[in-house]
Every structure is written in C-alpha cells, then in structure tokens.
Design a protein around this motif. Structure first.
Motif, mmCIF file in Angstrom:
data_model
loop_
_atom_site.group_PDB
_atom_site.id
_atom_site.type_symbol
_atom_site.label_atom_id
_atom_site.label_comp_id
_atom_site.label_asym_id
_atom_site.label_seq_id
_atom_site.Cartn_x
_atom_site.Cartn_y
_atom_site.Cartn_z
ATOM 1 N N ARG A 1 0.832 -1.199 0.000
ATOM 2 C CA ARG A 1 0.000 0.000 0.000
ATOM 3 C C ARG A 1 0.878 1.266 0.000
ATOM 4 N N ASN B 1 -5.017 -9.955 0.590
ATOM 5 C CA ASN B 1 -5.740 -9.284 1.659
ATOM 6 C C ASN B 1 -5.901 -10.226 2.848
ATOM 7 N N LEU C 1 -4.734 -8.788 -3.866
ATOM 8 C CA LEU C 1 -4.889 -7.342 -4.028
ATOM 9 C C LEU C 1 -4.149 -6.848 -5.265
ATOM 10 N N ASN D 1 -9.403 -0.284 1.949
ATOM 11 C CA ASN D 1 -8.514 0.123 0.870
ATOM 12 C C ASN D 1 -8.088 1.578 0.960
ATOM 13 N N SER E 1 -11.294 1.155 -6.136
ATOM 14 C CA SER E 1 -11.143 0.054 -5.170
ATOM 15 C C SER E 1 -11.997 0.222 -3.922
ATOM 16 N N SER F 1 -13.011 -4.768 -0.825
ATOM 17 C CA SER F 1 -12.604 -5.847 0.079
ATOM 18 C C SER F 1 -13.772 -6.418 0.878
#
Lengths: 804, 108
Positions: A17, A44, A63, A421, A448, A452
């Motif tokens: 990230r 993730n 991811l 995210n 995004s 998730s």
C-alpha cells in the motif's frame, strides 16, 4: 538522471500500500524492488477468514496480481527473506545470497502470530491463523479430523472458529477472559455474542488457561491449569500478534514493542522507514488494517520529498466477519469517571447499542445485532464530534433516512470511506465527477472502494447520491438496455405497462428503437419483460429467444445439443434410468454426464433427433438451458442421514414441482440441505435452504460462478408453508425488478438485502407477489411435450433439408 | 478464364421456412443456412461462423443480419461480411422463388 533505488522488505498489505501511495505521488522517481517471504503476490490477509469459512477463494483476495508488479516496473522476489540490513553501506542481503543496494528502505515486516510458550505447542496439528499456509493446514485437517480447539476468543479466534464450524468440525473456543472480544466489546455485548455463537454450534470454555498441549506426535488434547482436559486433534492459536522486529533490531534501529517511527514513519536511522504492524507510532502498534493506509500516505509524501502530511494516529473500529452476527465497535468504549455511556438494549431482538461520551464528545461505540449505524458513528467518533445540541438518544436512533445523508455531506474530502482500501471521500467524488462513474460498481472498479469487505458500500452509494444530487436517480438508473435505444430497463417496463404494448416489434416501434428489429441483446430482454408484465396474455416469440431456449436444449460447440430430463430434487428411479439408458443406446448418444445440479446430461444429440429423443425419454424438460429455474439440489436429509433434521428431498421436490418452467431474468438455482453441514451447497445458490432444529434458514443471492458470493440470510422460518410463501414472493420480486440477465447475486447487491427484507416483511405485499407468481406459473406447459405433439414446430425448427 | 458451373437446387416449399428464423439445408456436401426475413426476402449463407464455426442457422435474426449463437458475432446476410468490431466473411448464395418452391443457386 539515475533513478533512486527504493527497496521494500515485506510484500504484505502495508508495504505494498505504501508503494501504491509512492506511485501516486511519483511513478518515475524510483526503481523499486520488493522482497516477500511468502510465495504469493500481495493478498488481503483480513479476508483469510472468509476463505476458511468457504465464502471466497484465495484468488479473490489477491490485491495486486503479478501483472500489477510488471506494469509498474517493480522487481518482486517472492519466497525470499531479507536476513540483514547494512545501514552504512546502504544494502540488504537475503537468504539466497542476493545483495541489493538501496537509497531508501521501507520495512514492512508485519507481525508474527504469538505462540503460547507452553509445552507441546510444537506438536503436529497446532497452528496459528495468519497466512494462506495456515488456512490450508486448517482446511486439510478438517477433512481428516473432527475436534478443533481454538485458543483465543478475540476477533481472529472467533473468525477461525466459525470457519472450522463451516468445515464440519466440532469447535471449542478457549478464552482467558470472562467474556469474548474483551478488547473490543463490553461484558454485555460479549455475552450476547457468546449466546449467538453458541446457537451456531460453537462451544466456549471461558476463564480457562491452557497448561499443556498433550499428544504423541500429533496433538490429542489440552490440559488446563484448573486440572480439566479437552480432547482435540487440531489446535489453532489466535492469542495475538507480536511485531516482527528481529531484522530491525539487528540492524541497530530503535525498537520498543515495534520499530519506533515519527509522524512521517521515519526510523531513527536516515533513509529507513517502517510501516504497518511492525511499526510503533506514539507508543501504539496497530494490528488492524485502516491505519496502514493512513501511514502509507504519510510515508509516501515524506519519501518522495512532497509536502509532508504528518500521521497523527488512528481511531480504530472493528467489525466481526462472521456470518449471521453483526458486531461493531469503535474508539474508546469503556466507561469510567469521565466517560459516560448511553445504552439501548432490546433484549427481545438481541440488539444492543452503546455510545460513550466524554462530556459532549462522542469517543466510542459498541453495536451488537444491528451494526448499520456503524459507519456513521465511526465518522462522528473520528471527529470527536460535539453533540451538545442534539438529543443524545437520537444519535443512536436517528429518525428517517436523513442522518446518513448529512453524514456524507459533513465529511471532508480527506475522510476515509473505505477503511480496507484507504479510499477517501475526495477520491470517490473525483471518480464520479471527472471519470463519470455513475454506480457503486463503477466506483469500485475505478477506486477500489468497497472492493474488500464491502462494509462501506452503503456509504459509497451515499457519496454517489450526494455528489450527483438531483441527477442521481436519472443517471444511476439510466443504463440503456442496449445500443438500439437510450431507454433504461425501468423506462421500458413502465411504457409496456402504461401503453399496454404486447409485441417486441410494437415496443421497438412505439419507443423509437433506432434499429427496426432490435438486436440479440434487447430482443430476448423485451420478450422476457412482455411475458413478465402480462404472463397469461403475451404470446412468446421464439424468434426472440436465444437458441437454447428456442430449441429447449443446449447447443454445443459442434452444433449438436445436450439434453437434461427433469429429475425432481435429484431423485430418480430404476424405470427412468432404464429408459434413459435405452435412449442413449438407440440414438448413439456419445456422453452421459452428471451435472453440478445432480441431473443427467445427455451430450451430442443431433438436432433432428431431439424430438424423438424427448418422446422416448417421456420425461419433462429439465430446463437446463433456460433463464429459468434450473435445478433444486438436495442432500439426503432425515430419511437416511445421521445429522439431517429436515426432509430436504421432500421440500426440494415440492419446490422444483412448483417453480418448474418459470421464466426468470437469469437462471435460478436452488438447494435444500437438511442441516448446517449444507451438503447441497445451499450457501452458493440463488436461493438456498438450510434445515435447523425446528425450521429453515433461507439464504439468498449466493453464487458459485465467476463471481463467487456467499448467500445472505434472508429469513429463518418455522414451517414448510412459510418457506414456500417467502420463496414465491422473493422470486417474483426478483422477476419484477431485475434487469434481464442480472443474476440474483448482482441484483441483491444493487437492491440491498435490507430493502428486499422490508418489502417481504409486509404480509399483504407478499400475498400480492405470490398471486402474480401463481399467475405466471399457471401458463406452464412442458415444452418437450408440446414440440413432440406439434408436427409444424418439429418440421420448422428441427428438420434439416437434405438434397442429394 | 475460369469456368463456373452453377446448379439450381430445389430445397422445398417456401411455406416450410419459418419467418425470422434460419433453416439448415444440406446441398452437395455444403451446409447452408437459409433465412426468410420479416420482409419476405430469402437469404442464404454458409452455415458456419468464421470465428469458431458457430451454427448460424440458429442465430437471432434482425433485419438483414444474424447474430451467431456461439459468441454473438453479427453477420450481414446480404454480403456475408462480419460486422465491426469483429471481422471476416462467409459465403453467400443466390436464392429464387418460383411459385411455391424455393431454389438455391450453387457453384459446383
């Protein structure tokens, strides 16, 4: 100019990230190299529990796939561990002997599961729950063993326990504290959670301390400090994590619990940064995901030499990812001298809400049973909002739907909407305004957000609504059904009703289609909508149907067809099997295959043979080719199974008989399982039924296809009549509101489960839906029989002209 | 100069061909998809999509085009050309109606 070398140690969520944030600031500044000990690209980790619980698979939680690294010119070494850092020479060395120089170095080594230092913890069958390898080990153990013990009644332990329960194991959770999730919940919520999970079949041993793990080579049980004993052949330790700081320590970095960093994630040695679970910021080490994103941002700005934005710590929120249980907690939720609580406790419905205030500021909240206000409260807590001029109880129960809108409106562009995210409101607004996103799905693809856990989906929808303002309805709804028109599905259906249109040609003509006879997208859709609006009056247009539905068989790549006779509930008998076998012999059918829906599929039938094959089979059409009810899969249930509590076959047969031949926007599959083991895979069907003691759970919107989705619990019902009533109304509501070719899984996400529940909650609405359903069902005639009986159809559709 | 031998084959009564649908005809080892359009015109093309050999006689017909049932390629029934964004071409055949009977003209 030579690019600077940026090296990242740790290919996990936090590190990657941070790299994404660096690329956002400048994608030209660095030559990037990443080292990861695991053999996978970045995935993730917080969704591992969903993999274990069977709701998703490993591919779906990736991811950044291999392509992402390639596209961004990142060199990735997986399965390779950095073993030392030389901060003087500015280089790192790995276990494979590689030496890599750096200009800037990021440590994102994460954390290690904490393994209790008790005798026997090195035995076979003892595992942590931290990575894909652990998840695989648990999945494998469940196939061979039955008794599982989970040490740790925190978030991770409970998610692991629920997963093991789904895998059919007998699960006991051992916890040191007197109630569950004591770091996120208060005693009341903790006890409520325990009750709910006990109902799901979990067992709890509270205030227990493990003394020893017993067994020969493999674990056989646990003995506790109080002298008691528990049998177990799998032990999962989920008692916490410790920052992985070994490498940093050896490199001479300042380390407390974690690697000490400042507000820009810099360590005490220049050009070295740390981010994520291995870092300690202002005395805090964070084990949750949201802070990682905020940290990544601060780090990226600092490392790129952009205008620095300090990271000032995070307020945490937690949501338990266990199906059927809604738990939310955020901020500081403990009461004391200074902090007072407002509580609402509806014991009947098992709903508990608590708000903690310091003076007039909201500082924390706990929600159990209904966490729909979680996002709103969390935002107020992050801002430490002053609520002195609001009636305090109304914060917990805002009247009407206005509360949500004002929340989004009051958020600043930097506020994070998607915690998983790290997507801010500003990013979403920009995607809507500059990139023209007009639906949650488009925003998801673009930014995004909600990719998730999906918990922020309602909030994303609100941002969309708020940003578009008056344009919202028109724009969001307005998706033309195909290139032949600018009208949306809703507009077309509305016009069909208002103007009483009765043919596809008439629709296209009256509504100004720019293609006189439409196309392969709109014609089948119009044919469906016309039949849905007027089931008894509309004359079906076979020339507007896709070949499979017109021929009532599935076309194969070589132009032959496959045929599936109806086999109600997947139950057959010797007579039918014998007849099928005879037909297979006579027509030299090359392949007979059992389908995923428990039916027999006869492959390679010549087109001209179809009518006689059906005639000789003398069985109803299985509709395996239509946008229609396909199959109702069943387990064997109470008649034979040791565990079955319900008559799954009987209910499956009744469902299939009732709904056979029903045209729907897309194919519909059902399954009936007699117990929570769900042998008929009820969790991934359009409608799935799971028998429980004294009733049924109805799951909807599941899908086992390309977009794997676990079903949502729609209702629990007591009787078979209620089950039929709900199913009929639910299916009819889908028929009336879905876009053609929209599976229930997509439809439910568009409509929202709670909206659908609110529709079905009304007894009168249910009755009306069922009435319209019965009307639609009344037109059913078996198509195979009709064709066999009609010489004209047989000749027109099935005969080939052969001239010599 | 190339000598072409055209033969004329009767493929049955015009009434046996359903409107807006295709019918499979086998002539001289060739498989041909014959369409009676909503305008009443007859079109005949090679019965295999140039993409993956999909059976065009089973496609959805719209105006002067057919959509291949396999992967939805759109093919012009008049000249046999595959429509954008895909590309390719199928053979076309002349058809004529005499009285109630339908004839195809086939190159030998």
């Amino acid at each position: 100019m030579q690019k600077k070398k940026l090296v990242l140690i740790g290919n996990g969520m936090a590190g990657v990230r941070a790299i994404e944030e660096v690329l956002k600031v400048s994608n030209e500044a660095f030559e990037i190299t990443i080292f990861g000990s695991e053999p996978h690209p970045n995935y993730n980790r917080i969704l591992l529990s969903k993999v274990l619980q069977g709701d998703t698979n490993v591919e779906d939680i990736t991811l950044n796939d291999w392509n992402w690294y390639q596209e961004n010119n990142i060199t990735l070494y997986t399965g390779e561990t950095v073993t030392s850092i030389d901060s003087v020479k500015k280089e790192v060395a790995t276990n494979s002997g590689r030496v890599e120089p750096y200009d800037e170095l990021i440590l994102a080594t994460g954390s290690l599961p904490f393994i209790l230092p008790i005798p026997g913890s090195d035995k076979k069958g003892v595992t942590a729950f931290r990575d894909i390898k652990d998840t695989d080990e648990m999945l494998q153990a469940s196939q061979q063993y039955k008794k599982a013990a989970v040490i740790g009644g925190g978030l991770l332990g409970l998610e692991a326990a629920r997963g093991l329960l789904n895998l059919g194991m007998d699960v006991s959770v051992i916890h040191l504290a007197p109630y569950l999730m004591e770091r996120q919940l208060d005693p009341t919520a903790g006890k409520l959670l325990q009750n709910e999970l006990e109902k799901q079949g979990m067992k709890f041993l509270l205030e227990k301390q493990t003394a020893e793990i017993v067994g020969d080579e493999r674990v056989e049980g646990l003995s506790f400090k109080d002298g008691t004993f528990l049998e177990a052949d799998l032990v999962v330790m989920a008692v916490g994590i410790k920052p992985n700081v070994q490498l940093a320590k050896e490199a001479g970095l300042n380390v407390n619990r974690g690697i000490v960093v400042n507000d820009y994630m810099q360590t005490d040695i220049s050009n070295i940064y740390a981010v994520g679970e291995c870092a300690e910021h202002r005395g805090m080490v964070y084990g949750l995901v949201a802070p990682l994103y905020e940290q990544g941002k601060a780090l990226a700005k600092a490392i790129c030499g952009a205008e620095k934005v300090p990271y000032e710590g995070s307020v945490l929120s937690t949501q338990l990812k266990v199906s059927g249980v809604e738990v939310f907690s955020a901020g500081d939720f403990t009461e004391d001298e200074e902090k007072k609580a407002i509580k609402v406790f509806d014991e009947q419905d098992g709903i508990y809400k608590k708000l903690v205030l310091r003076g007039n500021q909201i500082v924390g909240a706990v929600l159990f049973g209904d966490s729909s206000d979680g996002n709103r409260l969390f935002s107020m807590i992050q801002k430490q909002e002053d609520v002195s001029d609001v009636a305090k109880v109304s914060i917990l129960q805002p009247s009407g739907g206005n509360a949500g809108e004002s929340l989004v409106a009051s958020m600043s562009a930097d506020d994070i909407i998607c915690g998983c995210n790290g997507v801010t409101k500003g990013t979403i607004v920009e995607a809507i305004q500059k990139q023209g996103c007009s639906s949650v799905d488009e925003i998801k693809a673009c930014t995004s957000a909600s990719r998730s856990c999906g918990g922020c989906k309602p909030l994303v929808a609100e941002v969309l609504q708020h940003t578009l303002g008056a344009d919202f309805d028109a724009v969001a709804q307005k998706e033309a059904i195909c290139g032949c028109t600018t009208l949306s599905r809703d507009e077309v259906v509305e016009e069909i009703k208002a103007k009483g249109l009765s043919h596809t040609r008439e629709v296209m003509n009256v509504l100004g289609w720019n293609n006189e006879e439409g196309c392969s997208k709109c014609r089948p859709a119009l044919n469906y909508y016309l039949g849905m609006v007027n089931p008894t009056g509309y004359v079906d247009e076979r020339e507007s149907r896709f070949v499979n539905e017109r021929m009532h068989a599935n076309i194969q790549k070589d132009g032959t067809y496959s045929v599936v006779p109806r086999m109600y509930g997947g139950v057959t008998n010797a007579e039918d099997l014998r007849r099928i076998a005879d037909v297979v012999d006579k027509y030299e059918i090359p392949l007979v295959k059992v389908t995923g829906g428990q039916r027999l599929d006869l492959f390679g039938v010549k087109k001209e043979d179809l009518p006689s094959v059906w005639e000789e089979l003398d069985m109803p059409s299985g509709y395996a080719y239509g946008k229609s009810l396909r199959t109702v899969k069943t387990c064997v249930g109470e008649q034979f199974c040791r565990f079955g509590t319900q008559d799954s076959m009987g209910v499956g047969i009744a469902l299939e008989k009732k709904f056979e031949g029903l045209w729907t926007p897309h194919k519909v599959k059902m399954a009936v399982s007699a117990c929570p083991r769900s042998c008929a895979e009820s969790g991934i069907k359009d409608i799935g039924f799971i028998g429980i003691d004294g009733g049924w759970e109805i799951y909807v919107g599941g899908n086992g296809g390309t977009h794997l989705r676990g079903g949502d619990l729609l209702y629990k019902v007591k009787t078979d009549e209620e089950l039929m009533d709900i199913t009929g109304a639910y299916l009819q509501y889908y028929r009336e509101t879905a876009n053609y070719l929209e599976r229930t899984s997509a439809w439910i996400e568009r409509m929202g489960l709670s909206h659908i529940q609110s529709v079905l909650d009304e007894a009168e609405t249910r009755r009306e839906l069922n009435m319209r359903m019965d009307e639609a069902l009344s037109t059913y005639r078996d198509p195979w029989k009709e064709i066999v009986e009609s010489k004209k159809t047989k000749k027109e559709l099935f005969e080939t002209v052969v001239t010599s | 100069m190339v000598n072409k031998n055209i033969i004329k084959v009767c493929v049955g009564s015009i009434h046996d061909f359903p409107v807006s649908l295709g019918k499979t005809v086998k002539v001289n080892g060739k498989e041909i998809a014959v369409f009676k359009l909503s305008s009443g015109k007859i079109r005949a093309i090679e019965n295999r999509c140039p993409h993956k050999g999909g059976v065009l006689s089973e496609g959805i017909v719209s105006g002067d085009s057919v959509f291949c049932p396999m992967h939805d390629w759109k093919i012009c029934l008049h000249d046999g050309n595959v429509q954008e964004p895909d590309s390719g071409c199928v053979d076309t055949y002349e058809a004529s109606v005499e009285g109630d009977l339908l004839y195809l003209l086939i190159e030998e």
